[in-house]
Motif scaffolding. Sequence first.
Motif, PDB file in Angstrom:
ATOM      1  N   TRP A  58       0.811  -1.098  -0.059  1.00 43.16           N
ATOM      2  CA  TRP A  58      -0.033   0.006   0.063  1.00 43.16           C
ATOM      3  C   TRP A  58       0.961   1.129  -0.021  1.00 43.16           C
ATOM      4  O   TRP A  58       2.055   1.325   0.445  1.00 43.16           O
ATOM      5  N   SER A  59       0.430   2.406  -0.403  1.00 42.01           N
ATOM      6  CA  SER A  59       1.106   3.726  -0.377  1.00 42.01           C
ATOM      7  C   SER A  59       1.312   4.069   1.104  1.00 42.01           C
ATOM      8  O   SER A  59       0.879   3.756   2.166  1.00 42.01           O
ATOM      9  N   PRO A  60       2.487   4.907   1.140  1.00 40.40           N
ATOM     10  CA  PRO A  60       2.818   5.424   2.321  1.00 40.40           C
ATOM     11  C   PRO A  60       1.617   6.438   2.828  1.00 40.40           C
ATOM     12  O   PRO A  60       0.804   7.113   2.175  1.00 40.40           O
ATOM     13  N   GLY A  61       1.468   6.448   4.192  1.00 38.01           N
ATOM     14  CA  GLY A  61       0.548   7.414   4.999  1.00 38.01           C
ATOM     15  C   GLY A  61      -0.833   6.727   5.260  1.00 38.01           C
ATOM     16  O   GLY A  61      -1.658   7.258   5.983  1.00 38.01           O
ATOM     17  N   ARG A 172     -21.196   9.165  -3.122  1.00 38.85           N
ATOM     18  CA  ARG A 172     -19.984   8.947  -3.476  1.00 38.85           C
ATOM     19  C   ARG A 172     -19.116   8.314  -2.463  1.00 38.85           C
ATOM     20  O   ARG A 172     -18.797   9.028  -1.846  1.00 38.85           O
ATOM     21  N   PHE A 173     -19.024   7.090  -2.427  1.00 39.48           N
ATOM     22  CA  PHE A 173     -18.153   6.353  -1.555  1.00 39.48           C
ATOM     23  C   PHE A 173     -16.987   5.943  -1.964  1.00 39.48           C
ATOM     24  O   PHE A 173     -16.904   5.045  -2.866  1.00 39.48           O
ATOM     25  N   GLY A 174     -15.645   6.095  -1.299  1.00 34.34           N
ATOM     26  CA  GLY A 174     -14.489   6.064  -1.632  1.00 34.34           C
ATOM     27  C   GLY A 174     -13.936   4.720  -1.258  1.00 34.34           C
ATOM     28  O   GLY A 174     -14.228   4.426   0.102  1.00 34.34           O
ATOM     29  N   VAL A 175     -13.582   3.863  -1.959  1.00 38.25           N
ATOM     30  CA  VAL A 175     -13.032   2.673  -1.588  1.00 38.25           C
ATOM     31  C   VAL A 175     -11.936   2.194  -2.123  1.00 38.25           C
ATOM     32  O   VAL A 175     -11.660   2.604  -3.251  1.00 38.25           O
ATOM     33  N   THR A 176     -11.343   1.048  -1.864  1.00 42.01           N
ATOM     34  CA  THR A 176     -10.302   0.355  -2.371  1.00 42.01           C
ATOM     35  C   THR A 176     -11.121  -0.757  -3.225  1.00 42.01           C
ATOM     36  O   THR A 176     -11.628  -1.705  -2.548  1.00 42.01           O
ATOM     37  N   LEU A 177     -11.303  -0.518  -4.579  1.00 40.99           N
ATOM     38  CA  LEU A 177     -12.244  -1.495  -5.144  1.00 40.99           C
ATOM     39  C   LEU A 177     -11.388  -3.088  -5.163  1.00 40.99           C
ATOM     40  O   LEU A 177     -10.488  -3.256  -5.407  1.00 40.99           O
ATOM     41  N   GLY A 178     -12.521  -3.748  -4.687  1.00 40.87           N
ATOM     42  CA  GLY A 178     -11.915  -5.050  -4.282  1.00 40.87           C
ATOM     43  C   GLY A 178     -11.241  -5.300  -3.072  1.00 40.87           C
ATOM     44  O   GLY A 178     -10.604  -6.344  -3.159  1.00 40.87           O
ATOM     45  N   GLY A 179     -11.413  -4.313  -2.381  1.00 41.00           N
ATOM     46  CA  GLY A 179     -10.587  -4.528  -1.133  1.00 41.00           C
ATOM     47  C   GLY A 179     -11.474  -4.462   0.082  1.00 41.00           C
ATOM     48  O   GLY A 179     -12.970  -4.445  -0.093  1.00 41.00           O
ATOM     49  N   MET A 180     -11.166  -4.285   1.407  1.00 34.45           N
ATOM     50  CA  MET A 180     -11.965  -4.803   2.744  1.00 34.45           C
ATOM     51  C   MET A 180     -12.759  -3.165   2.674  1.00 34.45           C
ATOM     52  O   MET A 180     -13.864  -3.519   3.202  1.00 34.45           O
ATOM     53  N   THR A 204      -5.598   3.623   1.769  1.00 35.29           N
ATOM     54  CA  THR A 204      -6.390   4.587   2.755  1.00 35.29           C
ATOM     55  C   THR A 204      -5.988   6.339   2.488  1.00 35.29           C
ATOM     56  O   THR A 204      -6.930   6.953   2.563  1.00 35.29           O
ATOM     57  N   GLY A 205      -4.745   6.378   2.481  1.00 39.08           N
ATOM     58  CA  GLY A 205      -4.558   7.841   2.541  1.00 39.08           C
ATOM     59  C   GLY A 205      -5.033   8.538   1.351  1.00 39.08           C
ATOM     60  O   GLY A 205      -5.377   9.664   1.272  1.00 39.08           O
ATOM     61  N   ALA A 206      -4.983   7.787  -0.085  1.00 41.64           N
ATOM     62  CA  ALA A 206      -5.417   8.570  -1.079  1.00 41.64           C
ATOM     63  C   ALA A 206      -7.117   9.020  -0.760  1.00 41.64           C
ATOM     64  O   ALA A 206      -7.507   9.961  -1.230  1.00 41.64           O
ATOM     65  N   ARG A 207      -7.808   7.928  -0.329  1.00 38.07           N
ATOM     66  CA  ARG A 207      -9.230   8.151  -0.352  1.00 38.07           C
ATOM     67  C   ARG A 207      -9.705   8.940   0.889  1.00 38.07           C
ATOM     68  O   ARG A 207     -10.604   9.936   0.742  1.00 38.07           O
ATOM     69  N   ILE A 208      -8.849   9.180   1.816  1.00 42.59           N
ATOM     70  CA  ILE A 208      -8.985  10.078   2.966  1.00 42.59           C
ATOM     71  C   ILE A 208      -8.917  11.539   2.596  1.00 42.59           C
ATOM     72  O   ILE A 208      -9.541  12.650   2.907  1.00 42.59           O
ATOM     73  N   ARG A 209      -7.878  11.667   1.837  1.00 51.17           N
ATOM     74  CA  ARG A 209      -7.512  12.887   1.354  1.00 51.17           C
ATOM     75  C   ARG A 209      -8.586  13.484   0.166  1.00 51.17           C
ATOM     76  O   ARG A 209      -8.808  14.743   0.338  1.00 51.17           O
ATOM     77  N   ALA A 210      -8.988  12.552  -0.509  1.00 43.95           N
ATOM     78  CA  ALA A 210      -9.909  12.936  -1.354  1.00 43.95           C
ATOM     79  C   ALA A 210     -11.509  13.363  -0.616  1.00 43.95           C
ATOM     80  O   ALA A 210     -12.150  14.331  -1.172  1.00 43.95           O
ATOM     81  N   LEU A 211     -11.429  12.586   0.490  1.00 42.53           N
ATOM     82  CA  LEU A 211     -12.878  12.878   1.513  1.00 42.53           C
ATOM     83  C   LEU A 211     -12.497  14.320   1.932  1.00 42.53           C
ATOM     84  O   LEU A 211     -13.529  15.187   1.986  1.00 42.53           O
ATOM     85  N   ASP A 217     -18.167  11.636  -0.667  1.00 41.60           N
ATOM     86  CA  ASP A 217     -18.827  11.947   0.239  1.00 41.60           C
ATOM     87  C   ASP A 217     -18.625  11.225   1.370  1.00 41.60           C
ATOM     88  O   ASP A 217     -18.924  11.634   2.550  1.00 41.60           O
ATOM     89  N   ALA A 218     -18.416  10.085   1.165  1.00 38.23           N
ATOM     90  CA  ALA A 218     -17.849   8.952   2.486  1.00 38.23           C
ATOM     91  C   ALA A 218     -16.777   8.088   2.176  1.00 38.23           C
ATOM     92  O   ALA A 218     -16.372   7.970   1.104  1.00 38.23           O
ATOM     93  N   ALA A 219     -16.168   7.485   3.173  1.00 35.28           N
ATOM     94  CA  ALA A 219     -15.115   6.515   3.156  1.00 35.28           C
ATOM     95  C   ALA A 219     -15.179   5.615   4.299  1.00 35.28           C
ATOM     96  O   ALA A 219     -15.673   6.140   5.330  1.00 35.28           O
ATOM     97  N   MET A 220     -14.327   4.527   4.266  1.00 29.91           N
ATOM     98  CA  MET A 220     -13.955   3.963   5.557  1.00 29.91           C
ATOM     99  C   MET A 220     -12.737   4.263   6.038  1.00 29.91           C
ATOM    100  O   MET A 220     -11.766   4.258   5.134  1.00 29.91           O
ATOM    101  N   GLY A 221     -12.616   5.061   7.191  1.00 24.20           N
ATOM    102  CA  GLY A 221     -11.399   5.240   7.704  1.00 24.20           C
ATOM    103  C   GLY A 221     -10.924   4.777   9.069  1.00 24.20           C
ATOM    104  O   GLY A 221     -11.678   3.816   9.580  1.00 24.20           O
ATOM    105  N   ASP A 222      -9.892   5.056   9.639  1.00 24.94           N
ATOM    106  CA  ASP A 222      -9.470   4.550  10.871  1.00 24.94           C
ATOM    107  C   ASP A 222      -8.698   5.713  11.723  1.00 24.94           C
ATOM    108  O   ASP A 222      -8.533   6.915  11.214  1.00 24.94           O
TER     109      ASP A 222
END
Length: 337
Positions: A58-61, A172-180, A204-211, A217-222
């Motif tokens: 996965w990417s840094p961050g 618009r739900f940000g996900v890693t397609l085919g991921g958890m 995760t880092g990329a979609r949270i920055r997009a959010l 509009d939404a994403a799974m985060g931690d």
Amino acid sequence: MTFSAKNLPTIRRRRTMSLHLVPTLGVLLLGVGAMTTQSAAAQDDAYPEEPVELIVPWSPGGGSDTLMRIVANHVEEHLGEPMPVINMPGVSGTTGLKTLAEREPDGYTMGQVHEGLLVAHHTQLTPINWDDFTPVAAITSSPQYLTVNADSPWHSFEEFVDHARQNPGEIRFGVTLGGMPHLHAAMMEDAEDISFRYVGFEGTGARIRALVGGHIDAAMGDISSSGEFVKNGDLRFLAVGSDERMEETPDVPTFAELGYDNLSLNIVRGIVAPEGTPEAQVQTLATALEQTSQEEEFAEAVHNAGASVHFQGPEAFADYLERTNAIVERLAGKLAK
């Protein structure tokens, strides 16, 4: 002998040999065998003799990168050699694992996995699955939060669901397609008979920055990826997938207390080796990780990153992956849309 997920039932099987030899030759062979055993033991004692690379696919961050760097920083004291983190993102976390599968099983390359590999396999993103590797240890568990932009109109999960029900496919739900994250979102869809418009990101880092930027509009985060944004007022947590409310977010309800017993959304991160890695080396690595997991400083660092220490040895981790694989296989059809 090697330790592999595919030979777990026979891991302790030993072949015996009946020798009908003259006494002199038998003594000679016993002497050679003793020398060989001593030599192998000396090699095992020497391992590792150089750094053990840890591929994070996965990417840094993101959450995986943050937690594996904590592991790498603390395990060196117990392993006796550094564990440099190598980021290899791509194709929903499978590019780095493909590389890992092709490495020599010499104990000097490890890789990080979580349940996302199982999802990627059962959605046909990759032919690789957990049992193409040798499980070493699970090390952390991270509860996942339904996260939205702080400027959104939703202040509760109920409001979020009502909007999704009245506006199918609009969120618009940000996900890693085919991921958890994709599977977790699909589990919400299934629980409430709603639908989202998925937007794919690598990590995760990329979609949270997009959010944060308002592009989704939404994403799974931690906590590790989203906690600071929540503190700063950029994002909002609506619900968490842990069994109980988290100490860091006491005002965020769990899905369970909202009436969703089947929405247990956590990510267990662990370490695997190329299939065929010698059992002695796997056990050396597992022992070093277990010792690391017992450190107070390590536990505190993991806690500060929004996760908890969750150690499982090789066989226990393999059992967990096998059980989870069956669940993902049953639900994976919901992701094929």
